[in-house]
Design an enzyme around this catalytic site. Structure first.
Site, PDB file in Angstrom:
ATOM      1  N   LYS A  78       0.847  -1.195   0.000  1.00 34.95           N
ATOM      2  CA  LYS A  78       0.000   0.000   0.000  1.00 34.95           C
ATOM      3  C   LYS A  78       0.885   1.248   0.000  1.00 34.95           C
ATOM      4  O   LYS A  78       1.953   1.250   0.631  1.00 34.95           O
ATOM      5  CB  LYS A  78      -0.903  -0.042   1.241  1.00 34.95           C
ATOM      6  CG  LYS A  78      -1.993   1.017   1.273  1.00 34.95           C
ATOM      7  CD  LYS A  78      -2.926   0.778   2.458  1.00 34.95           C
ATOM      8  CE  LYS A  78      -4.001   1.830   2.593  1.00 34.95           C
ATOM      9  NZ  LYS A  78      -4.951   1.556   3.696  1.00 34.95           N
ATOM     10  N   SER A  96      -9.832   1.659   2.583  1.00 34.54           N
ATOM     11  CA  SER A  96      -8.936   2.446   1.767  1.00 34.54           C
ATOM     12  C   SER A  96      -7.866   1.624   1.049  1.00 34.54           C
ATOM     13  O   SER A  96      -7.233   2.130   0.125  1.00 34.54           O
ATOM     14  CB  SER A  96      -8.236   3.493   2.640  1.00 34.54           C
ATOM     15  OG  SER A  96      -7.436   2.853   3.629  1.00 34.54           O
ATOM     16  N   SER A 101     -10.184  -0.901   6.674  1.00 30.01           N
ATOM     17  CA  SER A 101      -9.574  -0.722   5.350  1.00 30.01           C
ATOM     18  C   SER A 101      -8.854  -1.917   4.755  1.00 30.01           C
ATOM     19  O   SER A 101      -8.452  -1.874   3.593  1.00 30.01           O
ATOM     20  CB  SER A 101      -8.599   0.446   5.391  1.00 30.01           C
ATOM     21  OG  SER A 101      -9.329   1.633   5.264  1.00 30.01           O
TER      22      SER A 101
HETATM   23  N1  GLN Z   1     -13.330   3.833   5.962  1.00 31.78           N
HETATM   24  C1  GLN Z   1     -12.829   4.187   7.251  1.00 31.78           C
HETATM   25  C2  GLN Z   1     -12.423   5.639   7.244  1.00 31.78           C
HETATM   26  O1  GLN Z   1     -12.654   6.252   6.275  1.00 31.78           O
HETATM   27  C3  GLN Z   1     -11.665   3.316   7.612  1.00 31.78           C
HETATM   28  C4  GLN Z   1     -10.450   3.655   6.879  1.00 31.78           C
HETATM   29  C5  GLN Z   1      -9.287   2.824   7.274  1.00 31.78           C
HETATM   30  O2  GLN Z   1      -9.440   1.763   7.881  1.00 31.78           O
HETATM   31  N2  GLN Z   1      -8.118   3.313   6.954  1.00 31.78           N
HETATM   32  O3  GLN Z   1     -11.895   6.142   8.183  1.00 31.78           O
END
Ligand code: GLN
Length: 487
Positions: free
Chosen positions: A76, A151, A175
């Protein structure tokens, strides 16, 4: 044979039988990327040497032995890798070249891993769809008009599209698990402290954890063996012995106690997802597990508590990006206040995307004097209540089962103008981050539209082995994980 379509453990077997080499595998996956990524857009950037050298330096000529995994991997875009541009898919970090390796990246290199490139993501990991990237969205390999989740959407899509054999993602509120679910693969968020966060660009430091995105449960255990363990450079890393996770891959769940919270079946749950989860409960019963409905009364408040705690920490973590120390700078065209302040302001105004700005504003607000007690402190108290619910449940149950996400992958653009409905995609995944416990998402069905459905299993802290055992048993007795998108 299409090497790119194999799992890591299948490739390791081929190495042992001397039927292929790391170079051949790397080349094959790279040509898959070249053929497909203009459509899927899983990668923000390829590894600097990837297109020219057929193999990562450290992997050339390595023959697999125990602990040696020359497997092509996607990382990532928020994990520092020496000499590489790492941007968190944000304009503000363009031109930042990391002077060092994150702990996990070092582990991957030491194991002979071959880095293919850096996977696209929501800017600074803010989002559930990988649409908030300065490089544009990633597309779901099962239906290119839909999001891959987020994400870590680039990491998940790369694995689902066979553009990587496995990948690393990070999970702050879901995410890893939610994109794994949307893309029909396996995603594991380890216990907080199990994997070092050294070199992971911080989103919310008390919630972030790095973990594997893989084609099956066996690969999840193998990748955990590589990345888990104590690191003194992360003060929250826990100095506990790391088991051999492959030992947990036992096809037997007789007598295992599975709790299914009734709160997971509330409003907003897609009936097709509900059906798949009910079928999963029956399947687990048939396999010998003891499946019972339970209650986690505070979980309905998890999303609200999360968006206070996570944005508070994010606003503080993002304060360092001011055009001075990292990456991109906007030099002010004309001086309004003074050159330095103008430079900070213009860099941040143009460098951050909308979602990052929204979170900085919300986070700064909940931490500001006068509001701290009403929001931040209260958010932390709710977090404790949610953890207590889970601690109590684990006195009687080995794992807790929920859907991973309330729906299957939605259309690109569908939730862009409704951030609140986007936030609800993480309703089932957030409690595990708030409580610091491990959780896994594995495929458990398909919708009528042909989109993957995932189930989530949670276990008590440091019991990843229990998750792997239950997930492995389910996987060995079902065929969902063998399906591939038609690309
Ligand atoms: N979708 C969640 C957020 O927007 C989690 C994101 C994540 O786990 N990095 O914060």
């Amino acid at each position: 044979m299409k090497l790119h379509s194999l799992t890591a453990h299948q490739i390791i077997d081929l190495y042992r039988e001397k039927k292929t080499s790391p170079q051949e595998v790397f080349k094959d996956v790279l040509s898959r990327i070249n053929a497909l990524d203009s459509r899927v857009h899983a990668y923000a950037r390829l590894y600097r040497d990837a297109p020219t050298s057929c193999c990562h330096k450290t992997a050339v000529g390595v023959v697999s032995t125990q602990g040696n995994y020359p497997i092509p991997i996607a990382i990532k875009d928020n994990m520092c890798t020496q000499g590489e541009e790492i941007t968190c898919s944000s304009r503000i970090l363009k031109g930042f070249y990391s002077p060092y390796d994150a702990h996990v990246v070092k582990k991957i290199k030491q194991s002979g891993g071959m880095i293919l490139g850096f996977a696209n993501m929501d800017e600074f990991a803010f989002g559930s769809s990988t649409e908030n990237s300065c490089y544009g969205p990633t597309y779901n390999p099962w239906d290119l008009s839909r999001v891959p989740g987020g994400s870590s959407g680039g990491s998940a899509a790369s694995v689902a599209a066979d553009e990587a054999i496995w990948a690393l993602g990070s999970d702050t509120g879901g995410s890893i698990r939610q994109p794994a679910c949307f893309c029909g693969i396996v995603g594991l968020k380890p216990t907080y402290g199990r994997v070092s966060r050294y070199g992971l660009v911080a989103f919310a430091s008390s919630l972030d954890q790095i973990g594997p995105l893989t084609k099956d449960v066996t690969d999840s255990a193998l990748l955990m063996n590589i990345i888990a363990g104590y690191d003194e450079r992360d003060s929250t890393s826990v100095n506990e012995p790391v088991p051999d996770y492959t030992k947990a891959l036992v096809n037997d769940i007789h007598g295992i106690k599975v709790g299914v919270p009734q709160e997971a079946f509330g409003q907003g749950l897609d009936p097709q997802v509900r059906k798949a989860i009910e079928a999963t409960m029956n399947q687990l019963k048939k396999l010998g597990a003891n499946v019972k409905k339970i209650s986690l009364p505070h979980t309905p408040y998890a999303v609200a508590a999360y968006y206070i705690v996570a944005t508070a920490e994010a606003s503080s973590n993002l304060a360092r990006f001011d055009g001075v120390r990292y990456g991109w700078r906007q030099s002010p065209t004309d001086v309004r206040k003074n050159a330095l302040i103008d430079m900070y302001e213009e860099t941040r105004a143009k460098g951050f995307g909308d979602e990052a700005k929204r979170r900085i504003m919300l986070g700064t607000y909940v931490l500001s004097s006068g509001y701290y007690d009403a929001y931040y402190l209260r958010g932390q108290k709710v977090r404790t209540l949610i953890k207590q619910d889970l601690d109590n449940a684990f006195k009687d149950y080995d794992v807790i089962l929920t859907p991973t996400a309330p729906t299957t992958a939605f259309k690109i653009g569908e939730k862009t103008f409704d951030p609140l409905s986007m936030y609800l995609s993480d309703i089932y995944t957030i409690p595990a981050n708030l409580a610091g416990i491990p959780a896994i998402s594995i495929p458990c069905g398909f919708s009528a539209q042909g989109m993957p459905i995932g189930m989530q299993l949670m276990a008590k802290a440091f019991d990843e082995e229990m998750l792997l055992r239950v997930a492995f048993t389910y996987e060995q007795n079902t065929e969902w994980h063998t399906k591939k998108p038609n690309l």
